[in-house]
Design an enzyme around this catalytic site. Structure first.
Site, PDB file in Angstrom:
ATOM      1  CG  ASP A   8      -2.067   1.139   1.008  1.00 58.72           C
ATOM      2  OD1 ASP A   8      -3.347   0.525   0.779  1.00 58.72           O
ATOM      3  OD2 ASP A   8      -1.762   2.076   1.203  1.00 58.72           O
TER       4      ASP A   8
ATOM      5  CG  ASN B 234     -12.015  -0.567   4.028  1.00 57.78           C
ATOM      6  OD1 ASN B 234     -12.481  -1.075   4.784  1.00 57.78           O
ATOM      7  ND2 ASN B 234     -11.085  -0.033   3.863  1.00 57.78           N
TER       8      ASN B 234
ATOM      9  N   GLY C  30     -15.600   3.059   3.566  1.00 58.69           N
ATOM     10  CA  GLY C  30     -14.344   3.536   3.608  1.00 58.69           C
ATOM     11  C   GLY C  30     -13.651   3.307   2.329  1.00 58.69           C
ATOM     12  CD  GLN C  31     -14.862  -0.196  -2.637  1.00 59.78           C
ATOM     13  OE1 GLN C  31     -15.927  -0.584  -2.458  1.00 59.78           O
ATOM     14  NE2 GLN C  31     -14.161  -0.844  -3.673  1.00 59.78           N
ATOM     15  CB  SER C  32     -10.682   5.551  -1.250  1.00 64.07           C
ATOM     16  OG  SER C  32      -9.617   4.904  -1.078  1.00 64.07           O
TER      17      SER C  32
ATOM     18  CG  HIS D 188      -8.638  -3.002  -2.303  1.00 64.91           C
ATOM     19  ND1 HIS D 188      -9.498  -2.134  -3.230  1.00 64.91           N
ATOM     20  CD2 HIS D 188      -8.603  -2.197  -1.110  1.00 64.91           C
ATOM     21  CE1 HIS D 188      -9.831  -1.210  -2.542  1.00 64.91           C
ATOM     22  NE2 HIS D 188      -9.364  -1.137  -1.317  1.00 64.91           N
TER      23      HIS D 188
ATOM     24  CG  HIS E 237      -6.962  -2.776   3.224  1.00 66.84           C
ATOM     25  ND1 HIS E 237      -6.440  -1.824   2.855  1.00 66.84           N
ATOM     26  CD2 HIS E 237      -8.035  -2.776   2.486  1.00 66.84           C
ATOM     27  CE1 HIS E 237      -6.942  -0.766   2.293  1.00 66.84           C
ATOM     28  NE2 HIS E 237      -8.022  -1.289   2.104  1.00 66.84           N
TER      29      HIS E 237
HETATM   30  P1  5GP Z   1      -9.747   1.572   0.198  1.00 66.95           P
HETATM   31  O1  5GP Z   1      -9.696   2.961   1.065  1.00 66.95           O
HETATM   32  O2  5GP Z   1     -10.273   1.618  -0.973  1.00 66.95           O
HETATM   33  O3  5GP Z   1     -10.249   0.493   1.080  1.00 66.95           O
HETATM   34  O4  5GP Z   1      -8.128   1.251   0.329  1.00 66.95           O
HETATM   35  C1  5GP Z   1      -7.479   1.761  -0.996  1.00 66.95           C
HETATM   36  C2  5GP Z   1      -5.823   1.847  -0.623  1.00 66.95           C
HETATM   37  O5  5GP Z   1      -5.224   1.806  -1.751  1.00 66.95           O
HETATM   38  C3  5GP Z   1      -5.511   2.850   0.121  1.00 66.95           C
HETATM   39  O6  5GP Z   1      -5.016   2.245   1.745  1.00 66.95           O
HETATM   40  C4  5GP Z   1      -4.617   3.548  -0.536  1.00 66.95           C
HETATM   41  O7  5GP Z   1      -3.354   3.857   0.422  1.00 66.95           O
HETATM   42  C5  5GP Z   1      -4.217   2.512  -1.563  1.00 66.95           C
HETATM   43  N1  5GP Z   1      -3.846   3.124  -2.681  1.00 66.95           N
HETATM   44  C6  5GP Z   1      -4.529   4.280  -3.337  1.00 66.95           C
HETATM   45  N2  5GP Z   1      -3.919   4.469  -4.466  1.00 66.95           N
HETATM   46  C7  5GP Z   1      -2.623   3.508  -4.626  1.00 66.95           C
HETATM   47  C8  5GP Z   1      -1.603   3.681  -5.635  1.00 66.95           C
HETATM   48  O8  5GP Z   1      -1.645   4.378  -6.548  1.00 66.95           O
HETATM   49  N3  5GP Z   1      -0.692   2.660  -5.208  1.00 66.95           N
HETATM   50  C9  5GP Z   1      -0.629   1.800  -4.012  1.00 66.95           C
HETATM   51  N4  5GP Z   1       0.299   1.106  -3.928  1.00 66.95           N
HETATM   52  N5  5GP Z   1      -1.649   1.979  -3.387  1.00 66.95           N
HETATM   53  C10 5GP Z   1      -2.709   2.955  -3.503  1.00 66.95           C
END
Ligand code: 5GP
Ligand code: ZN
Length: 113
Positions: A30, A86, A92-94, A99, A101
């Protein structure tokens, strides 16, 4: 899928620190780690989120979890790790590409908040 950052990582178009990959899955560090160990495990094929997966994805979903468990062993954190997805903005999914974690290396709180 165009404009999906994780599709771009899966195809190699965008660089990431890849931990392992095969025909179906990719695991990488991450960018903004929330624990000493923070690995993301994704399917190569774009699925927005777990709630969009179907019966036909059962083997793929199993493989993602088994991959996470193997990575945890490889990184010697198999005794204490958290595997979380998420699902949806409110959770919290961004990034809208399924994916998991894999988090480890610090005390995990419960409930996660
Ligand atoms: P979410 O918030 O969707 O559950 O998790 C998305 C994750 O992707 C976050 O922890 C964020 O730090 C990671 N992330 C977002 N963009 C990138 C990227 O370009 N490269 C990597 N390695 N991680 C990313
Ligand atoms: Zn994608």
């Amino acid at each position: 899928m165009a404009d999906c950052i994780f599709c771009k990582i899966a195809s190699g178009e965008t660089k990431a620190r890849i931990i392992c990959e095969d025909d179906d899955t990719v695991a990488f560090l991450d960018l903004n780690p929330q624990a000493p160990t923070h690995v993301l495990i994704i399917p190569r094929r774009h699925i927005d989120r777990l709630s969009d997966a179907s019966e036909g994805d059962a083997a793929l979903l199993g493989k993602l979890q088994l991959t996470a468990a193997r990575i945890a062993r490889d990184l010697s954190v198999e005794k204490a790790f958290r595997l979380v997805t998420n699902n949806g903005k409110g959770a919290g999914q961004s990034v809208d590409h399924l994916h998991y974690h894999l988090l480890a290396g610090r005390k995990m709180l419960w409930p996660p908040g």
